[in-house]
Scaffold this motif. Structure first.
Motif, PDB file in Angstrom:
ATOM      1  N   LEU A   1      51.978  88.922  79.333  1.00 20.17           N
ATOM      2  CA  LEU A   1      52.320  88.363  78.020  1.00 20.17           C
ATOM      3  C   LEU A   1      53.213  87.133  78.156  1.00 20.17           C
ATOM      4  O   LEU A   1      53.097  86.180  77.395  1.00 20.17           O
ATOM      5  N   GLN A   2      54.105  87.189  79.144  1.00 22.17           N
ATOM      6  CA  GLN A   2      55.044  86.084  79.282  1.00 22.17           C
ATOM      7  C   GLN A   2      54.393  84.815  79.798  1.00 22.17           C
ATOM      8  O   GLN A   2      54.984  83.738  79.738  1.00 22.17           O
ATOM      9  N   MET A   3      53.165  84.965  80.332  1.00 29.91           N
ATOM     10  CA  MET A   3      52.453  83.787  80.832  1.00 29.91           C
ATOM     11  C   MET A   3      51.789  83.014  79.694  1.00 29.91           C
ATOM     12  O   MET A   3      51.343  81.891  79.892  1.00 29.91           O
ATOM     13  N   ILE A   4      51.673  83.634  78.519  1.00 32.26           N
ATOM     14  CA  ILE A   4      50.959  82.958  77.421  1.00 32.26           C
ATOM     15  C   ILE A   4      51.862  81.879  76.831  1.00 32.26           C
ATOM     16  O   ILE A   4      52.974  82.165  76.398  1.00 32.26           O
ATOM     17  N   PRO A   5      51.389  80.618  76.844  1.00 35.28           N
ATOM     18  CA  PRO A   5      52.231  79.538  76.294  1.00 35.28           C
ATOM     19  C   PRO A   5      52.372  79.661  74.771  1.00 35.28           C
ATOM     20  O   PRO A   5      51.428  80.059  74.082  1.00 35.28           O
ATOM     21  N   ASP A   6      53.546  79.331  74.268  1.00 35.19           N
ATOM     22  CA  ASP A   6      53.812  79.439  72.830  1.00 35.19           C
ATOM     23  C   ASP A   6      52.900  78.537  72.007  1.00 35.19           C
ATOM     24  O   ASP A   6      52.612  78.824  70.847  1.00 35.19           O
ATOM     25  N   GLU A   7      52.467  77.409  72.644  1.00 40.11           N
ATOM     26  CA  GLU A   7      51.629  76.453  71.906  1.00 40.11           C
ATOM     27  C   GLU A   7      50.386  77.130  71.329  1.00 40.11           C
ATOM     28  O   GLU A   7      49.931  76.794  70.238  1.00 40.11           O
ATOM     29  N   LEU A   8      49.830  78.067  72.081  1.00 39.70           N
ATOM     30  CA  LEU A   8      48.614  78.727  71.618  1.00 39.70           C
ATOM     31  C   LEU A   8      48.857  79.436  70.297  1.00 39.70           C
ATOM     32  O   LEU A   8      48.050  79.374  69.377  1.00 39.70           O
TER      33      LEU A   8
ATOM     34  N   ILE B   1      50.163  98.589  76.330  1.00 39.92           N
ATOM     35  CA  ILE B   1      50.012  97.356  75.553  1.00 39.92           C
ATOM     36  C   ILE B   1      50.976  97.362  74.368  1.00 39.92           C
ATOM     37  O   ILE B   1      51.683  96.381  74.115  1.00 39.92           O
ATOM     38  N   LEU B   2      51.031  98.502  73.659  1.00 32.90           N
ATOM     39  CA  LEU B   2      51.889  98.566  72.465  1.00 32.90           C
ATOM     40  C   LEU B   2      53.350  98.318  72.821  1.00 32.90           C
ATOM     41  O   LEU B   2      54.026  97.496  72.202  1.00 32.90           O
ATOM     42  N   VAL B   3      53.836  99.028  73.837  1.00 33.80           N
ATOM     43  CA  VAL B   3      55.254  98.885  74.185  1.00 33.80           C
ATOM     44  C   VAL B   3      55.531  97.494  74.735  1.00 33.80           C
ATOM     45  O   VAL B   3      56.557  96.873  74.430  1.00 33.80           O
ATOM     46  N   ALA B   4      54.595  96.960  75.542  1.00 38.04           N
ATOM     47  CA  ALA B   4      54.808  95.624  76.102  1.00 38.04           C
ATOM     48  C   ALA B   4      54.903  94.595  74.987  1.00 38.04           C
ATOM     49  O   ALA B   4      55.732  93.686  75.034  1.00 38.04           O
TER      50      ALA B   4
ATOM     51  N   MET C   1      55.983  95.114  71.999  1.00 37.78           N
ATOM     52  CA  MET C   1      57.302  95.273  71.375  1.00 37.78           C
ATOM     53  C   MET C   1      58.385  94.618  72.209  1.00 37.78           C
ATOM     54  O   MET C   1      59.251  93.918  71.705  1.00 37.78           O
ATOM     55  N   LEU C   2      58.319  94.873  73.518  1.00 45.97           N
ATOM     56  CA  LEU C   2      59.375  94.366  74.399  1.00 45.97           C
ATOM     57  C   LEU C   2      59.288  92.862  74.587  1.00 45.97           C
ATOM     58  O   LEU C   2      60.200  92.239  75.109  1.00 45.97           O
TER      59      LEU C   2
END
Lengths: 414, 301
Positions: free
Chosen positions: B188-195, B95-98, B100-101
């Motif tokens: 993480l990449q699936m989370i929309p920025d709007e949230l 989780i931590l590294v993800a 960061m990346l």
């Protein structure tokens, strides 16, 4: 009429083609030290002499335990390949039912040329299930230059070895004595040497478990003390196999090493730090008990033929070629493996390349076998697991011996 | 749904579907269920691999015997210990590294690729490599610790129970954390920025944003990653077999199982017992999988 003529022609064609076609033999091979390279050269020569036979080598892992597992896989699957198997001295009883009886293929005269201890080892239920390829015996390697520097003689007892190793290792800041202490077959070999040298036994001549004796305890205590009391062996020895100890010794980082003869050519190679500084001797004997003696565990490797092989005659040809005196001499000189044919020990070229074969001839001749049993692998595991547990302080010496004895009795139904 | 059913174009769908599914079902039955059934059948007998003719039917008694076998119970505990430690460390690190990346920075693509290197190396190779690194004489780990004067004598990591299991767990963590990173990064990449924007407008700080937005959103992904890793870790074989062969009390169920089936079961009548052990490992993992799936479903609903 016409049909039978066509049939005849086809049959002829098949016969002609098949006589030109090559037979492929698959052979398992070891890859410790220089042996694989040497074998490749030998195989090349064999194929030149026998154009109809192609030999494919299948290198095996270094550890004998891993090799055993692979052989179980091949044989229990009843596969025709590998045709020729490379077996440890301890394996023939376990695999006997899957191997070709070689007695019909060798004359008594041919067999008389071999080292008889090894022939006995490979005979199980009156069948010769393997042919000795090279014999092995545990020996002591020492740094002749360092012993001379401090005015020592090569040790004849373990006490003497401990004393010399202590002095030299402290002054030179190197390890005293490296051997094989990891939990695997090699530890059983080393342990047996200590036990025998103190006049003890694990199983007596009738196969009865006799391991709970002061001799056996003293043997294990000596090994333990070398690590923790006298500190001549690094704690890491409890994780070493043959090659781990050789790396340390060949790097000039140890005074004494217990190992097999294969190390000799490697230690004398041009890239070796200890080239020309190494001596060999029979392993030291114990003290304080009747029957103490110098002991070496009989090792070595055998060639056997898979019962399911489709090319048994060609495989026999290969066995005879590899165990011929010329080839055994070539192997002895280049791979440092002691010949299984006695006459090769007197070959001047062999004596010149590996003098230890001549000087330690009696050691090979008197090497002591490990228990001959189809369940040897399980017997050995009980031994090395408990010895390793004592050496890594998971059990005391007394606990380890008691546990070993009761587990062996249970395993053998005594 | 009802619309699709009345649509003549989709009428033949179930037939087609059946047609397409049959090959994969066939393959699964052939490579997964058939060997499993065979192993279960073997587990009902007392037999040796070498003497298949001397089979004795013993029913389910091999399964009972397993729990009387102190080595089996001890190895089960070792396996659970290995799984618990390795999977939890991998999850936290993952989780931590993800996280960061997932931030934008220079050379991100390169770093993301580099992180995957340990995962790409075959386990056998990395285990051998680590075995060398742990070596007491020539190992890089002892050499660093000695030159920093942290230790005076080299530590023989793989010889003692106190250090051997942690050493093996570290190798697994090194090797499979990238897998965790990869899965969680995808989540993480699936989370929309709007949230995040909405959270920011509501005045949530970074910590609150993580617990109220990020974590709930990647929880299903973590669940799947946990299933994969736990099931994998429960049947760990290669790392242990190469690094210690089970010495120093590091033996796991699979290592014991291999020994029972090969060394012991080849000659002595323990092949059925070994098969029972294989089935038992399967059952333990199966129960664990059901447990995880149940947990996830509750969350997903």
């Amino acid at each position: 009429m016409k049909r039978s003529l066509i049939l005849m022609v086809v049959l002829m064609a098949v016969l002609v083609i098949s006589s030109f076609a090559t037979v492929t033999i698959v052979m398992t091979a070891g890859a410790v030290g220089a042996e694989l390279q040497v074998l490749q050269t030998q195989i090349k020569e064999f194929m030149q002499q026998n154009p109809g036979i192609k030999v494919v080598l299948m290198p095996m892992p270094n550890s004998t335990t891993d090799r055993y597992n692979l052989d179980v896989t091949y044989l229990s699957a009843q596969m025709p390949e590998p045709d020729v198997l490379f077996l440890d001295t301890i394996d023939p009883p376990a695999f006997a039912d899957f191997l070709v009886n070689l007695k019909p293929y060798f004359t008594d005269q041919e067999l008389a040329q071999f080292f008889q201890g090894a022939i006995n080892n490979d005979t199980y239920n009156n069948r010769l299930v393997a042919i000795p390829w090279f014999v092995d015996a545990g020996i002591l390697y020492y740094r002749a230059d360092l012993l001379q520097k401090y005015g020592f003689q090569p040790p004849t007892t373990w006490d003497q070895l401990i004393q010399e190793a202590q002095v030299i290792s402290q002054k030179e800041h190197i390890q005293g004595f490296v051997w094989q202490g990891a939990a695997y077959e090699g530890l059983t070999c080393d342990f047996m040497e200590f036990v025998h040298s103190y006049g003890g036994q694990i199983l007596d001549d009738n196969g009865k478990v006799v391991s709970d004796t002061p001799q056996v305890k003293t043997a294990l205590q000596t090994m333990y003390d070398m690590i923790y009391k006298y500190k001549i062996s690094p704690v890491g020895v409890t994780t070493y196999q043959e090659e781990d100890s050789r790396h340390i010794f060949q790097n000039g980082d140890a005074v004494f090493m217990r190992n097999w003869p294969y190390c000799w050519p490697l230690l004398q190679a041009t890239d070796s730090v200890v080239r020309g500084k190494v001596g060999v001797e029979v392993l030291p004997e114990g003290t304080g008990f009747p029957g103490v003696h110098h002991s070496a565990t009989l090792g070595g490797w055998e060639l056997a033929i898979n019962k399911y092989s489709e090319h048994i005659p060609e495989a026999v040809k290969l066995l005879k070629f590899l165990t011929s005196p010329q080839q055994e001499a070539y192997k002895a000189i280049n791979a440092g493996q002691a010949p299984s044919v006695l006459s090769v020990f007197n070959d001047p070229a062999v004596i010149k390349a590996v003098p230890l074969f001549k000087s330690l001839y009696d050691v090979f001749l008197n090497a002591e076998p490990r228990p001959k049993s189809p369940i040897y692998a399980q017997i050995s595991q009980v031994i090395y697991d408990n010895v390793n547990a004592a050496l890594t302080q998971q059990e005391t010496v007394d606990q380890a011996i008691a546990k070993m004895t009761s587990q062996l009795k249970q395993l053998l139904g005594q | 749904m009802s619309k699709a059913r009345s649509d003549p174009l989709h009428k033949s769908d179930p037939i087609y579907a059946l047609f397409f599914i049959i090959p994969s079902v066939f393959v699964i039955v052939l490579i997964a269920f058939w060997p499993l059934a065979q192993t279960f059948y073997n587990s009902l007998f007392k037999s040796a691999l070498m003497f298949p003719q001397n089979k004795i039917f013993v029913g389910l008694s091999n399964y009972g015997a397993l729990w009387q076998d102190p080595r089996f119970v001890n190895d089960l505990w070792n396996t659970v210990r290995f799984t618990g430690w390795s999977v939890s460390i991998e999850t936290v690190l993952g989780i931590l590294v993800a996280l960061m990346l997932n931030k934008k920075f220079k050379l991100r693509g390169l770093v993301r690729a580099a992180v995957l290197v340990p995962w790409a190396i075959p386990t056998v190779v990395s285990s051998e490599m680590w075995r060398w690194m742990y070596n007491d004489n020539y190992g890089v780990i002892n050499s660093i610790l000695m030159s920093l004067h942290i230790i005076k004598q080299p530590i023989v990591f793989l010889a003692f129970p106190a250090t051997a299991m942690p050493a093996i767990i570290s190798v697994d963590v090194w090797k499979t954390t990238p897998f965790m990173i990869l899965l969680i990064l995808a989540g993480l990449q699936m989370i929309p920025d709007e949230l995040y924007e909405a959270a920011r407008i509501d005045g949530a700080n970074a910590w609150q944003r993580f617990w109220s937005v990020t974590f709930p959103m990647i929880r299903p992904t973590i669940g799947i990653a946990l299933i994969f890793r736990s099931l994998d870790a429960m049947r760990v074989f290669d790392i242990v077999f190469i690094m210690t062969k089970g010495a120093a009390n590091t033996e796991t169920l699979s290592v014991y199982n291999q020994w029972t089936l090969f060394t012991r079961g080849f000659i002595t009548p323990y092949f059925g017992y070994g098969s029972a052990m294989s089935v038992m490992i399967f059952l333990i993992i199966g129960v664990l999988a059901i447990f995880y799936v149940r947990m996830m479903k509750i969350r997903l609903d």
